[in-house]
Design a protein around this motif. Structure first.
Motif, short mmCIF file in Angstrom:
data_model
loop_
_atom_site.label_atom_id
_atom_site.label_comp_id
_atom_site.label_asym_id
_atom_site.label_seq_id
_atom_site.Cartn_x
_atom_site.Cartn_y
_atom_site.Cartn_z
N ALA A 146 40.54 42.30 43.81
CA ALA A 146 40.48 43.72 44.15
C ALA A 146 39.18 44.06 44.87
CB ALA A 146 40.65 44.58 42.90
N GLY B 230 42.52 48.06 46.90
CA GLY B 230 41.37 47.43 46.25
C GLY B 230 40.59 48.39 45.38
N TRP C 45 39.33 42.66 48.39
CA TRP C 45 40.16 43.48 49.27
C TRP C 45 39.37 44.66 49.81
CZ3 TRP C 45 44.55 43.59 45.08
CH2 TRP C 45 45.16 42.33 45.02
#
Length: 652
Positions: free
Chosen positions: A251, A239, A254
């Motif tokens: 991203a 990420g 994450w």
């Protein structure tokens, strides 16, 4: 900072997944933030929605001609000589160091996963691999193979440049295409995916696979143990490697999910907190304490670099990990082998401020006579029932003196679900009291009901009902002046024919040289160890009570495993009594070879008893009560204060 492979991760996390791990549902992703990540991100209650599986179009993948079996890189390779996806490179962290031998072995269609032998995986050398291979029927090999991380050796070879670079890349592409076809998103290692993707910047056949793979990974947390932490480190790295808006904002999600799950691991959960307030991990194995410490050494700087900060109460627990490792380290520099642990040195081993450390929540006692190589050392196990990488070793004792291991745990061989592994996890593989034929409960907790810590002597009493629900007690007195251990085991609840057996697992370096009905003597270079049953007033030790077992396979007994796939025959001294109850007083005395050891007990049958021990010129005496209290007679000096040897002078 440790490299992308997170040293030993493939070995010690592989196949522990075959164990039944309770709980561990995914807590879900954190709320998506429009700006840089916050310092503390709490997980949401609901899981994130999975992205629609991208069309990889692998059938249209244009690949270079098949590469020769062996490629020799050109001289003085320049990493900058080939293109690379910078975001994927950041998400990868670091490729393995370019190893021509490893890369060329893969080009030749073979693969070596240590400590196993080489295997032909690509017989036609065209990337057509059977991803269900498991030639050793071993979950560690299977996990490392199916992770695909070994393909990164070819990516590292490609990145090194030289005339063979294109061939390495072409073979990596074919292998990766097969890997993606064979493994669903649930079976892929997402960091392997992004590490390989850096060699194929902008190519949809691999880059379109990143969101669904990582989204699945983010939505299925493995829980509050090393698998979950390793998962979170990879998720955080991926990420943070991409811009927060990448993949439609996934991203950033994450990153937040990884941090939220790291925090959740320290909060109440079915496995208990990942690390308790004293710095003990919940995995019940010294090797995993060391491994988790290494993971946090990787995770903390990566959190900081990505703009995150964990709560102070969590970082304070992480900061206690080195202290646990120091206390769990024997004078020879290796960790004491407890749970699923091999023999290896810890990452942190500086001397501690005390000689005894008790971990009441996790269930460990570590003690020593000093912080020199000549010191003695011991460990005791108690606490909650077995979980994760623990063994059924409660009340188990280990002992190190005269520069060597004397009494040991039988060790760890690997994760294959064999009868040998089942034995290594059983009480019969620990130096403890067992009740043959009586059902054992792995979930039973063992309590530390008394501990009295002195400078030259320590007393502990343990209690549980793990065998058939009946009481079992072990009292232990450890003396450092002179070095010896007194163990008083009591159990009841059986019938006239019930058996009670003490097991004393000797390190393979010792061999029993003499056996009588009441005692055994084991020797090694420069060392003699006397193991003696001491008859209490009114007791008669029956003929054949003391036996030696070595290298037995049906059932297993008399083995020690210090490393994966290694097992060595080793003497086990057994001391057995029969009846509706048992009270077994045992003396362990290490000494120089040829040193005469004598002992005697006086007192009424109901106690208290006085045990007198002579080892060469050393004479000591101890008072033992029928209910298990043990104390040294006389006085000792503790830091200028004269006190009874049993007096509580805590150093922890």
């Amino acid at each position: 900072m440790p490299g992308r492979r997170l040293a030993l991760a493939a070995v010690i996390t592989a196949a522990c997944a075959v164990a039944a791990i309770p709980g561990g549902g995914a807590p879900g992703a954190a709320a998506r933030a429009p700006s840089p990540a916050p310092a503390r991100t709490a997980p949401q209650t609901g899981p994130p929605a999975l992205a629609t599986l991208a069309n990889a179009a692998l059938a249209n993948l244009a690949l270079a001609d098949a590469a020769p079996a062996v490629v020799t890189p050109g001289p003085d390779p320049k990493p900058s000589a080939v293109p690379v996806s910078s975001a994927a490179a950041r998400a990868c962290g670091a490729l393995p160091r370019f190893n021509p031998a490893a890369a060329n072995e893969i080009m030749a269609g073979r693969l070596t996963i240590a400590p196993f032998a080489a295997v032909t995986i690509d017989p036609e050398r065209d990337g057509d691999v059977n991803w269900s291979l498991n030639p050793f029927a071993n979950p560690t090999w299977e996990q490392d193979f199916r992770s695909g991380s070994w393909i990164e050796d070819l990516i590292a070879a490609y990145r090194a440049g030289g005339p063979g670079a294109a061939a390495y890349r072409a073979r990596a592409a074919r292998l990766t295409a097969g890997w993606l076809r064979a493994l669903p998103v649930s079976g892929r290692d997402p960091q392997t995916l992004v590490c390989i993707a850096q060699a194929f910047g902008g190519q949809a056949w691999i880059n379109d696979q990143i969101p669904p793979t990582v989204n699945y990974y983010a939505a299925h947390w493995m829980g509050a143990w090393n698998h979950g932490l390793l998962q979170d480190i990879k998720l955080l790295r991926i990420g943070c490697g991409y811009p927060p808006w990448a993949f439609g904002g996934d991203a950033l999600r994450w990153r937040n999910t990884a941090v939220g799950q790291m925090i959740a691991a320290f909060e109440p959960n079915p496995l208990g907190p990942a690390i308790d307030a004293r710095g003990a991990v919940n995995e019940q194995a010294t090797l995993y304490e060391n491994f988790v410490y290494g993971l946090w050494q990787t995770a903390l700087p990566e959190l900081t670099a990505c703009g995150y900060q964990l709560p102070g109460w969590i970082t304070a627990r992480i900061a206690e990990l080195p202290a646990f490792l120091r206390y769990a380290t024997e004078p020879d520099g290796d960790l004491v082998q407890l749970g699923d642990s091999y023999v290896e040195p810890p990452a942190a081993s500086a001397p501690g401020p005390a000689l005894v450390a008790v971990y009441p929540q996790a269930g460990y006692v570590f003690g020593r006579s000093g912080w020199t190589a000549a010191a003695s050392f011991y460990s005791l196990r108690f606490g909650p029932g077995r979980e994760i990488h623990g063994h059924n070793d409660h009340m188990g004792l280990t002992y190190y003196a005269r520069g060597r291991d004397l009494i040991v745990d039988a060790g760890h061989y690997g994760y294959a679900a064999t009868s040998y592994r089942a034995w290594l996890q059983s009480p019969e593989a620990a130096s403890t009291l067992v009740l043959p034929g009586v059902p054992f409960s792995p979930a039973a907790a063992t309590s530390l009901v008394a501990d009295q810590i002195g400078q030259y002597g320590q007393f502990y009493e343990l209690y549980d009902t793990a065998f058939g629900g009946d009481p079992r007690y072990r009292s232990v007195y450890v003396s450092q002046q002179p070095d010896l251990i007194i163990v008083f085991d009591r159990a009841r609840g059986g019938s006239a024919g019930s058996a009670y057996t003490q097991l004393w697992h000797l390190d393979p370096s010792l061999r029993v040289s003499s056996v009588t009905r009441a005692a055994a003597v084991a020797t090694a270079a420069g060392t003699s160890l006397t193991l003696a049953q001491v008859a209490l007033p009114g007791q008669v030790i029956p003929a054949g009570s003391t036996q030696v077992v070595r290298g037995q396979t049906d059932p297993y007994q008399g083995w020690v495993s210090h490393q994966m796939l290694q097992r060595t025959p080793a003497d086990v001294v057994t001391m057995t009594r029969t009846g509706p109850s048992a009270a077994i007083l045992t003396l362990l005395v290490p000494a120089a070879p040829g040193t005469p050891v004598a002992y005697s007990v006086t007192g009424p049958p109901a106690g208290p008893y006085r045990l007198r021990v002579t080892a060469g010129a050393s004479v000591s005496s101890y008072t033992i009560t029928a209910d298990g209290s043990i104390s040294a007679d006389g006085t000792i000096s503790e830091g200028g204060t004269c006190c009874r040897a049993w007096y509580i002078c805590r150093a922890w």
